[in-house]
Motif scaffolding. Structure first.
Motif, PDB file in Angstrom:
ATOM      1  N   ARG A 210      43.908  43.104  36.433  1.00  0.00           N
ATOM      2  CA  ARG A 210      42.953  43.631  37.413  1.00  0.00           C
ATOM      3  C   ARG A 210      42.596  42.557  38.454  1.00  0.00           C
ATOM      4  O   ARG A 210      41.458  42.092  38.521  1.00  0.00           O
ATOM      5  N   PRO A 211      43.557  42.145  39.255  1.00  0.00           N
ATOM      6  CA  PRO A 211      43.280  41.073  40.219  1.00  0.00           C
ATOM      7  C   PRO A 211      42.195  41.432  41.230  1.00  0.00           C
ATOM      8  O   PRO A 211      41.382  40.582  41.611  1.00  0.00           O
ATOM      9  N   VAL A 212      42.180  42.687  41.688  1.00  0.00           N
ATOM     10  CA  VAL A 212      41.154  43.100  42.659  1.00  0.00           C
ATOM     11  C   VAL A 212      39.778  43.042  42.027  1.00  0.00           C
ATOM     12  O   VAL A 212      38.824  42.505  42.597  1.00  0.00           O
ATOM     13  N   SER A 213      39.658  43.576  40.824  1.00  0.00           N
ATOM     14  CA  SER A 213      38.377  43.587  40.130  1.00  0.00           C
ATOM     15  C   SER A 213      37.877  42.176  39.848  1.00  0.00           C
ATOM     16  O   SER A 213      36.689  41.871  40.004  1.00  0.00           O
ATOM     17  N   HIS A 214      38.786  41.301  39.453  1.00  0.00           N
ATOM     18  CA  HIS A 214      38.390  39.927  39.133  1.00  0.00           C
ATOM     19  C   HIS A 214      37.876  39.187  40.371  1.00  0.00           C
ATOM     20  O   HIS A 214      36.992  38.320  40.264  1.00  0.00           O
ATOM     21  N   LEU A 215      38.428  39.497  41.540  1.00  0.00           N
ATOM     22  CA  LEU A 215      37.916  38.877  42.769  1.00  0.00           C
ATOM     23  C   LEU A 215      36.491  39.322  43.068  1.00  0.00           C
ATOM     24  O   LEU A 215      35.691  38.566  43.625  1.00  0.00           O
ATOM     25  N   ILE A 216      36.189  40.560  42.696  1.00  0.00           N
ATOM     26  CA  ILE A 216      34.879  41.132  43.029  1.00  0.00           C
ATOM     27  C   ILE A 216      33.804  40.686  42.050  1.00  0.00           C
ATOM     28  O   ILE A 216      32.661  40.397  42.453  1.00  0.00           O
ATOM     29  N   ASP A 217      34.125  40.593  40.771  1.00  0.00           N
ATOM     30  CA  ASP A 217      33.080  40.390  39.760  1.00  0.00           C
ATOM     31  C   ASP A 217      32.870  38.921  39.397  1.00  0.00           C
ATOM     32  O   ASP A 217      32.274  38.619  38.367  1.00  0.00           O
ATOM     33  N   SER A 223      31.521  33.133  47.643  1.00  0.00           N
ATOM     34  CA  SER A 223      30.860  34.411  47.915  1.00  0.00           C
ATOM     35  C   SER A 223      29.643  34.207  48.807  1.00  0.00           C
ATOM     36  O   SER A 223      29.424  34.947  49.772  1.00  0.00           O
ATOM     37  N   VAL A 224      28.856  33.182  48.484  1.00  0.00           N
ATOM     38  CA  VAL A 224      27.665  32.880  49.284  1.00  0.00           C
ATOM     39  C   VAL A 224      28.064  32.436  50.680  1.00  0.00           C
ATOM     40  O   VAL A 224      27.463  32.860  51.682  1.00  0.00           O
TER      41      VAL A 224
END
Length: 323
Positions: A210-217, A223-224
């Motif tokens: 889940r590469p997309v999910s891992h980038l998001i969570d 991110s800041v």
């Protein structure tokens, strides 16, 4: 050349003071007066103003009471061909020509910060698109969800409310964000649960790839940083009405994708990812609001300081060398 068009409905007793204000100002162009143009009683006054002079002029008109007893309409002038206007703009410092009309900036933010049913509909649809992107590991769909989501309008509305110390604006924006994201998460959770029940998720997602999910969570320093930079660009683009830059903000911040990932992670019982996505969502919203307030205040202060310096330089040049 940046110009603002003023359309004034002026009661007859204020027409002379308004003309006395506008006529001697060399940054006011194409002054037109139509006596008795409005029924039952009122004169119509129109003019074009160099944008940098519009802030002071609007304040003076409101001090005369034109907005209380008549009306003031303001429009951008897209194109005007005038040698006289070009000569005036060339002689003036940039701060007196290009300064934003702050009343118009705030009006744009407030207009965007309204929350009809379509606001919540777009949030829900964006959440659903984002969930499909997560479950199929499609970055293109994640970007599409970012573009569809209208949450940045509410974020800037909250920032303006904090800047202006307006509790109703802040309260309305926070309520819209909370209700909108909650609705999007709930609907997306139901959709993701159906996908899991029927086994429609991609084989890679099912295996934990889940590469997309891992980038998001996984909220972190970057991110800041991205949220802060996007917040600056967003406010500046609103100030200068740069739509292309504002679109870049929509596809830079992880708000809608984070809401989608909260729902998908809960549906697939991945509580660690759900928590990380929730932190990512809250972090982005808080940073965007805080940076928005700071950028609004800083921009306004810098432009005012530049305008004062430019006005002082202009007065010194007009006065000529000391005898």
């Amino acid at each position: 050349m940046d110009l603002i068009h003023f359309r004034l409905l002026v009661p007859p007793d204020l027409t002379r003071p308004v003309l006395d204000l506008l006529t001697p100002n060399d940054r006011v162009l194409n002054l037109t007066v139509v006596r008795g143009a409005h029924v039952p009683d009122g004169d119509w006054v129109e003019c074009d103003v160099l944008t940098g002079a519009a802030n002071g002029l609007l304040a003076d008109l409101r001090e005369l009471g034109v907005d209380r007893t008549g009306s003031i309409a303001v429009d951008d002038v897209d194109t005007m061909f005038s040698d006289r206007a070009e000569r005036i703009a060339t002689r003036l410092p940039s701060a007196l020509v290009h300064a934003p009309l702050w009343a118009a900036v705030e009006a744009r933010i407030r207009k965007a910060g309204t929350y009809p049913p379509s606001f919540y509909l777009f949030l829900v649809i964006a959440g659903l698109i984002g969930s499909v992107g997560i479950m199929t590991n499609s970055q293109i769909l994640i970007v599409a969800a970012m573009v569809v989501g209208p949450e940045y309008n509410a974020i800037t509305g909250v920032a303006l409310g904090l800047d202006r110390r307006s509790r109703p604006w802040v309260r309305e924006g926070m309520r819209a964000l909370a209700a909108g994201f909650l609705l999007a998460i709930v609907v997306t959770l139901g959709f993701a649960a159906l996908v899991r029940a029927f086994g429609l998720q991609s084989p890679a997602f099912e295996r934990g790839v889940r590469p997309v999910s891992h980038l998001i969570d996984t909220p972190d320093f970057f991110s800041v940083a991205v949220a802060a930079l996007a917040g600056v660009v967003g406010i500046v683009s609103l100030t200068e009405a740069r739509g292309s830059a504002l679109l870049g903000v929509f596809i830079s911040v992880t708000t809608i994708p984070a809401a989608s990932d909260v729902a998908v992670s809960v549906a697939f019982a991945d509580w660690h990812q759900a928590w990380g996505s929730l932190v990512q969502l809250l972090l982005n919203v808080i940073v965007l609001v805080a940076v928005g307030v700071a950028t609004l205040r800083l921009q306004r202060r810098l432009w005012r300081r530049a305008a004062r310096r430019a006005a002082a330089q202009t007065r010194r040049r007009q006065a000529g060398p000391p005898s």
